[in-house]
Design an enzyme around this catalytic site. Structure first.
Site, PDB file in Angstrom:
ATOM      1  N   ARG A 269      -1.346  59.062 136.444  1.00  0.00           N
ATOM      2  CA  ARG A 269      -1.162  60.024 137.539  1.00  0.00           C
ATOM      3  C   ARG A 269       0.281  60.034 138.063  1.00  0.00           C
ATOM      4  NH1 ARG A 269      -4.652  55.727 139.297  1.00  0.00           N
ATOM      5  NH2 ARG A 269      -4.156  54.861 141.350  1.00  0.00           N
TER       6      ARG A 269
ATOM      7  N   HIS B  27       2.451  60.474 143.955  1.00  0.00           N
ATOM      8  CA  HIS B  27       1.732  61.397 143.065  1.00  0.00           C
ATOM      9  C   HIS B  27       0.664  62.139 143.875  1.00  0.00           C
ATOM     10  CE1 HIS B  27      -2.199  59.468 143.002  1.00  0.00           C
ATOM     11  NE2 HIS B  27      -1.560  58.326 143.008  1.00  0.00           N
TER      12      HIS B  27
ATOM     13  N   GLU C 240      -0.502  51.260 141.830  1.00  0.00           N
ATOM     14  CA  GLU C 240      -1.178  51.287 143.127  1.00  0.00           C
ATOM     15  C   GLU C 240      -1.705  49.877 143.453  1.00  0.00           C
ATOM     16  OE1 GLU C 240      -2.172  53.842 145.954  1.00  0.00           O
ATOM     17  OE2 GLU C 240      -1.835  51.687 146.124  1.00  0.00           O
TER      18      GLU C 240
ATOM     19  N   HIS D  33       2.863  55.402 143.941  1.00  0.00           N
ATOM     20  CA  HIS D  33       1.569  55.494 144.627  1.00  0.00           C
ATOM     21  C   HIS D  33       1.713  55.181 146.125  1.00  0.00           C
ATOM     22  CE1 HIS D  33      -0.352  55.355 140.591  1.00  0.00           C
ATOM     23  NE2 HIS D  33       0.761  54.698 140.314  1.00  0.00           N
TER      24      HIS D  33
END
Ligand SMILES: Cc1ccc(S(=O)(=O)Nc2cc3c(c(O)c2O)C(=O)c2ccccc2C3=O)cc1
Length: 252
Positions: free
Chosen positions: A62, A11, A89, A184
């Site tokens: 995100r 992202h 993440e 991520h």
């Protein structure tokens, strides 16, 4: 000979990347630039004739917003999306929400240096009264408390991503589904480390550029035959420089 293809996209920039704050599991939206990066990734995929049957994201907006922009460009809003915490993440524990100077002030430069260079040294655990304590977040209510990260080293992140790669992503690929993964920096490192048999040191050196489709071609045993970014060489070099400058910590 490659039998399968899978596409990964990290992202784009978020508001906290801009401010160089450890983001981790904090569910922050993309910045304006981050939205644009996602749209561009979708345009590149469309231009190169890609399409997908299944999207896989983390449960952080995100990564989901990034897929939504690509879905808009590819007109594939209708495909199923699997969202999993296992693609989140890396969890930065009590450092989440801190910027560079606060981190150094709280823990000292020496400790930062150790964390920066370590594969298996965890940050301090997030305390139960931290606003982002995962145990209080409804989206993680189905995860046994013992599996719920409260602060991860990169090794921890690799170990909770890989079962998902094997059990869910590979299963879809073998079924012949064309899969796009929007995730991520560190959760994608976990998969790339495994696919390319990288050492702990090598994976810490690898920065995956944001918003650039990364294609892996796999053989019948799902072993990588080759991988490449869908971007021109000069664009890639520019991107790599950006991602190096964008807050050294891989906290996207
Ligand atoms: C938010 C932020 C803090 C520190 C920096 S840094 O310039 O000191 N470089 C840096 C620092 C770190 C890290 C890093 O990669 C880095 O470049 C980490 O990976 C890291 C992992 C787990 C706990 C702490 C750290 C960490 O402090 C950059 C951005």
């Amino acid at each position: 000979e490659s039998k399968y293809k899978v596409v990964f996209v990290r992202h784009g920039q978020s508001e906290w990347n801009l401010k160089n704050i450890f983001t981790g599991w904090h569910d922050i939206p993309l910045s304006e630039q981050g939205h644009q990066e996602a749209t561009l990734a979708g345009q590149i995929l469309k231009q190169k004739g890609y399409s997908f049957d299944l999207a896989i994201t983390s449960v952080l907006q995100r990564s989901i917003q990034t897929f939504n922009h690509m879905a808009e460009e590819l007109q594939i809003h209708h495909i199923p999306i699997i969202k999993s915490w296992r693609l989140n993440e890396r969890h930065y524990g009590s450092l989440q929400g801190l910027n560079k100077s606060e981190t150094a002030a709280l823990h000292g430069e020496a400790q930062v240096k150790i964390w920066r260079r370590s594969y298996d040294v965890r940050p301090p655990e997030m305390s139960i009264d931290h606003p982002d304590y995962p145990g209080k977040d409804q989206r993680y209510k189905h995860i046994p408390p013992s599996s719920l990260p409260k602060g991860e080293c990169l090794k921890d992140t690799v170990e909770r991503v890989l079962p998902f790669w094997t059990d869910t992503i590979c299963k879809a690929i073998i079924e012949g589904q064309k899969v796009i993964v929007s995730a991520h920096g560190n959760s994608l490192r976990a998969i790339v480390k495994y696919l390319d048999k990288m050492t702990d040191e090598q994976i810490m050196e690898l920065d995956i550029p944001t918003g650039v489709p990364l294609v892996y071609e796999l053989d019948a045993n799902l072993l990588p035959v080759k991988h490449y970014y869908l971007i021109s060489q000069e664009e890639l070099e520019k991107k790599m420089q950006e991602v190096k400058n964008q807050g050294k910590a891989q906290q996207n």
